[in-house]
Structure formats: structure tokens, C-alpha cells
Motif scaffolding. Sequence first.
Motif, PDB file in Angstrom:
ATOM      1  N   THR A 169      -1.555  17.738   0.944  1.00  0.00           N
ATOM      2  CA  THR A 169      -2.021  16.404   0.585  1.00  0.00           C
ATOM      3  C   THR A 169      -0.802  15.594   0.169  1.00  0.00           C
ATOM      4  O   THR A 169       0.263  16.138  -0.087  1.00  0.00           O
ATOM      5  N   GLU A 170      -0.953  14.271   0.104  1.00  0.00           N
ATOM      6  CA  GLU A 170       0.189  13.389  -0.115  1.00  0.00           C
ATOM      7  C   GLU A 170      -0.224  12.244  -1.029  1.00  0.00           C
ATOM      8  O   GLU A 170      -1.112  11.468  -0.692  1.00  0.00           O
ATOM      9  N   ARG A 184       9.690  -0.045  10.032  1.00  0.00           N
ATOM     10  CA  ARG A 184       9.102  -1.286   9.511  1.00  0.00           C
ATOM     11  C   ARG A 184       9.823  -2.520  10.044  1.00  0.00           C
ATOM     12  O   ARG A 184       9.215  -3.579  10.208  1.00  0.00           O
ATOM     13  N   LEU A 185      11.128  -2.398  10.309  1.00  0.00           N
ATOM     14  CA  LEU A 185      11.889  -3.520  10.855  1.00  0.00           C
ATOM     15  C   LEU A 185      11.391  -3.924  12.238  1.00  0.00           C
ATOM     16  O   LEU A 185      11.457  -5.097  12.608  1.00  0.00           O
ATOM     17  N   LYS A 189       3.191  -4.901  13.626  1.00  0.00           N
ATOM     18  CA  LYS A 189       1.858  -4.611  13.100  1.00  0.00           C
ATOM     19  C   LYS A 189       1.909  -4.118  11.654  1.00  0.00           C
ATOM     20  O   LYS A 189       0.873  -4.049  10.994  1.00  0.00           O
ATOM     21  N   ALA A 190       3.102  -3.756  11.190  1.00  0.00           N
ATOM     22  CA  ALA A 190       3.229  -3.230   9.829  1.00  0.00           C
ATOM     23  C   ALA A 190       2.910  -4.320   8.813  1.00  0.00           C
ATOM     24  O   ALA A 190       3.315  -5.486   8.971  1.00  0.00           O
ATOM     25  N   GLN A 191       2.218  -3.936   7.768  1.00  0.00           N
ATOM     26  CA  GLN A 191       1.864  -4.877   6.703  1.00  0.00           C
ATOM     27  C   GLN A 191       3.113  -5.516   6.107  1.00  0.00           C
ATOM     28  O   GLN A 191       3.097  -6.689   5.712  1.00  0.00           O
ATOM     29  N   THR A 192       4.201  -4.760   6.050  1.00  0.00           N
ATOM     30  CA  THR A 192       5.424  -5.222   5.393  1.00  0.00           C
ATOM     31  C   THR A 192       6.524  -5.606   6.384  1.00  0.00           C
ATOM     32  O   THR A 192       7.696  -5.693   6.006  1.00  0.00           O
ATOM     33  N   TYR A 193       6.175  -5.827   7.639  1.00  0.00           N
ATOM     34  CA  TYR A 193       7.163  -6.179   8.671  1.00  0.00           C
ATOM     35  C   TYR A 193       8.024  -7.361   8.230  1.00  0.00           C
ATOM     36  O   TYR A 193       9.258  -7.316   8.306  1.00  0.00           O
ATOM     37  N   GLN A 194       7.384  -8.408   7.743  1.00  0.00           N
ATOM     38  CA  GLN A 194       8.134  -9.599   7.342  1.00  0.00           C
ATOM     39  C   GLN A 194       8.995  -9.321   6.120  1.00  0.00           C
ATOM     40  O   GLN A 194      10.128  -9.801   6.030  1.00  0.00           O
ATOM     41  N   SER A 205       0.845  -1.191   0.000  1.00  0.00           N
ATOM     42  CA  SER A 205       0.000   0.000   0.000  1.00  0.00           C
ATOM     43  C   SER A 205       0.883   1.246   0.000  1.00  0.00           C
ATOM     44  O   SER A 205       2.091   1.173   0.230  1.00  0.00           O
ATOM     45  N   VAL A 206       0.277   2.402  -0.210  1.00  0.00           N
ATOM     46  CA  VAL A 206       1.046   3.631  -0.436  1.00  0.00           C
ATOM     47  C   VAL A 206       2.081   3.889   0.644  1.00  0.00           C
ATOM     48  O   VAL A 206       3.273   4.013   0.371  1.00  0.00           O
ATOM     49  N   TYR A 207       1.674   3.969   1.919  1.00  0.00           N
ATOM     50  CA  TYR A 207       2.609   4.311   2.981  1.00  0.00           C
ATOM     51  C   TYR A 207       3.664   3.228   3.192  1.00  0.00           C
ATOM     52  O   TYR A 207       4.788   3.519   3.596  1.00  0.00           O
ATOM     53  N   GLU A 208       3.329   1.974   2.917  1.00  0.00           N
ATOM     54  CA  GLU A 208       4.265   0.876   3.139  1.00  0.00           C
ATOM     55  C   GLU A 208       5.359   0.826   2.068  1.00  0.00           C
ATOM     56  O   GLU A 208       6.320   0.074   2.205  1.00  0.00           O
TER      57      GLU A 208
END
Length: 460
Positions: A272-273, A76-77, A81-86, A64-67
Motif C-alpha cells: 500500500t502507498e 509532469r513537465l 493531462k496532469a493536474q499540476t502540468y502548469q 493531490s497525493v500522487y501529484e
Amino acid sequence: MIKTRLLLCCLLLSTTAFSQQRYEPNWSSIDSRPVPAWFEDAKFGIFIHWGVFSVPAWAPTDASVYEKYAEWYWWRLLDPKAQTYQNFNDYHNRTYGKDFKYQDFVKGFTCEMFEPKAWAEVLKGSGAKYVVLTSKHHEGFTLWPSAQAWNWNAVDVGPHRDLAGDLSKAVKEAGLRMGYYYSLYEWFNPLYKSDVKKYVDEHMMPQMKDLVTRYEPDIFWTDGEWEHPSETWKSTEFLAWLYNESPVKNEVVVNDRWGKETRSVHGGIYTTEYDLVHDQGSAGKKIEHPWEECRGIGGSFGYNRNEDLSHYSSSKELIRILVDKVARGGNLLLNIGPTADGRIPVIMQQRLHDMGQWLGVNGEAIYGTRAWSKSPAITKETKVFFTQKGKDLYVICTSFPDKAIVVNDVKKPSKVALLGFRGSVSTSGSGKGLTINPPQVTPANNPCDHAWVFKLENAL
């Protein structure tokens, strides 16, 4: 001579009145300060995300955008809870080893190829009028010798160089305005984690004031505000100082990221972002307040080595984005992510060069313009945009029109021209409607690529 003297007197009185206004540390007073006019006239700026995160320079490109933001590598490391933690941990452990700490990346932030004057030439060549550099991102590492970031700044460690100061000097000498991004919070600062009030008083406040007094920025662009309300951050206290006492009190522009309740509500310009919708998001809308869209050329702000050509917007797409924002009354802050050794990636240079070439022909339809109040609604499918400057209307076509263009609600213009084209443009119609008949354009006389602008003089 008399008219000139009167004009000078009016300008002096206006400046004096502006500087004599005193702002109180509350939102009612702070919000009463107008956004300095130079900002809305500038329209186009360059954002620069550069820091220790530029060493690993990695994020997944299918999230997703923020990830997708490579500058969030450290967080993220450590955030399960982060979608991309793994994803981040698999990459990090495979590449550097599980015992390699994020702080160790600072040894790779060498910046040995950083040439401020060369950067300034690239930035000026893009047609941008201002620059915003990340002085400190959420990792807490500062690009200037901050006393509050001892041994975690670019002078004490890494490149051993005042990156913020060197770039500021070069940018200002090139005739551009210089600004700084500053993160209010720091992910892993022990003081922030243990005592927010003490962090604000002893770390954040003196650090922000040092940045302002040391470099006198034209823009102070905050972020990382969302964990606390503005009262906790003492935002209005800082802004009152900035507007009343600081060396940039008359010209400085600030944004709206001052507390978890402030976006599109309080502060200066609204932000906006990646066209994400906040309280008054920009997607398809005209915002009735000075505003700015920030986004990268690719999917990340910080340089992401995992991105390839397919992840970068083309020059045509970027010019359309600029036109879209300006036609709705906003600015575009387009981000570049330099490498850890101090280079602006060539693909980013190429995109900026193309934008500069286009603005060299069509800049008068962008700089100093405002949204046309009678413009049709703008959607993702829109191919014809409008801007206005005084009594002149600009009709911006993102594809060269293969048929006549009908413009309603205008007077008969005194002249119609295709910017950069030496031939004439014929029109027909009277009253409130005008038909523009596009001229025959060949590769030999084509004024530009990607978007074409018809100027209707005295049509409003």
C-alpha cells in the motif's frame, strides 16, 4: 547435545526442502512460494528515492497525493493531462528556462557528499532492519553501471560512481538487509514506446537479472507495472528464474507490482502507498497476507525543496504509523529522499534518530511480533494497539494513559511490566479481563517519548 543436533537437522532439512522446490512460470506456482520469514519479523525498513529527479527536487505541496511526488518531475513537465502540468512548467521555465531539458539535470547529480558508511550508520540507528534503494525510477536512469542504460547511469555520467553497489556494501556490513526498487517501465525510452516486447526481452529482463546477480539483493521491489498485464512484462518467467536459479532464490522477497492486475493478488508481499486503498487497501484493515505500507516522511518520495516543516510528519506521528501498521500485521517502509549532492536531509536524520531511540526501548513489541487476533478494530482515533509474540501480549499506548486500561480475552499474566520502566505495574481483575493501572511516571523515570508499551507475559 542430542536436542541441538536434532534442531540443526530440522533446519537443514527445512532449508533443503525450500531450495529444492521448483517453481513454474505461472501465478499458481509462483504464488505458492511462502514469503521468507525474515521479512515479517523485520517490520521496519527504509525506502530511498534518489536519482536525477533529486536535482530539481521540486513539486507543489498543495496538490493531490500522487501529484506531490517530486520524482515525477519529468513526466509532469510533459503531460498536459496532469493536474499540476502548469505548476511544473511555470516553475521550470522561470527557474531554468524553457529550453532547459530534463536530461541536462544529470550534470547536477554530483553526489560528492555521499558517504555510504555514514548513511548506513543513520539507517541502522533508525532501528530499521532492511533498506530498499531506487536502482532505477521511471526516468530510466540507473544507479549502477547497467549495460542497458548506456550513458544514462551513475557511472557513465553524473557522479561517475556505482551508487547502488557502494551503498549495498555498506548496508550489508552494518548488518542490515539490502534491497532494490526497480521500475518495469520507462517513460521516454524509445524502445519501450515503439516495441514493448523487444523492450522486455532486450532491455528489462537482462537489466533485472544483472541487478540481481551483481548485488544479490534481499528484496526486489518492482513498480511501474500498470500499463500492461503481467503476461506482457513476462513477470512469472522472471520470478521463476529468481526463485529457481538466482543466487538469492531462498531468501529474496518480492512485492505485488508485476502487472496491472497483480496488486494485492499475485507476487509476494502486498503493498500500500500513503495508506491509499487498492484492491485490499490497508486503511483501518487487517490484511490476511504479508504486507507493507510505503510512504515518505513528507508528501513526496524524492526530495522536495518546496516542502517545509509543516509538510513533514513529526516523530510522534511516524511512531504511531509504525505501530498502526505492525498492529495490523504489516511492515512499514519509510522513505527518505537524499539531496543531489548525496546528503540525507537533517530533518529526516532527526526523525530516523527518534524512531531508533523509541525502538531501542520498545523494539520487542515490534520486531518478530504478529497482529493479535482478538484486537479491537483499529481506527484513526485508536490510541491503544496490540501485538503478540508467542504467549506474550504487548499493549502499546500512543498517549500515556491517564486512567486504567482494561484488556479483555487474556489470561492472568505471570508478569506485567512497562518497557524501559524500572518500577512495578499493578493490575487487577481475573478471568478473561485484566485491568492495568499505569504507574506514576515523571521526567526523571520516563522510559521513552511518544508511545508506551505494557508487556503482559504469558497472557495468551
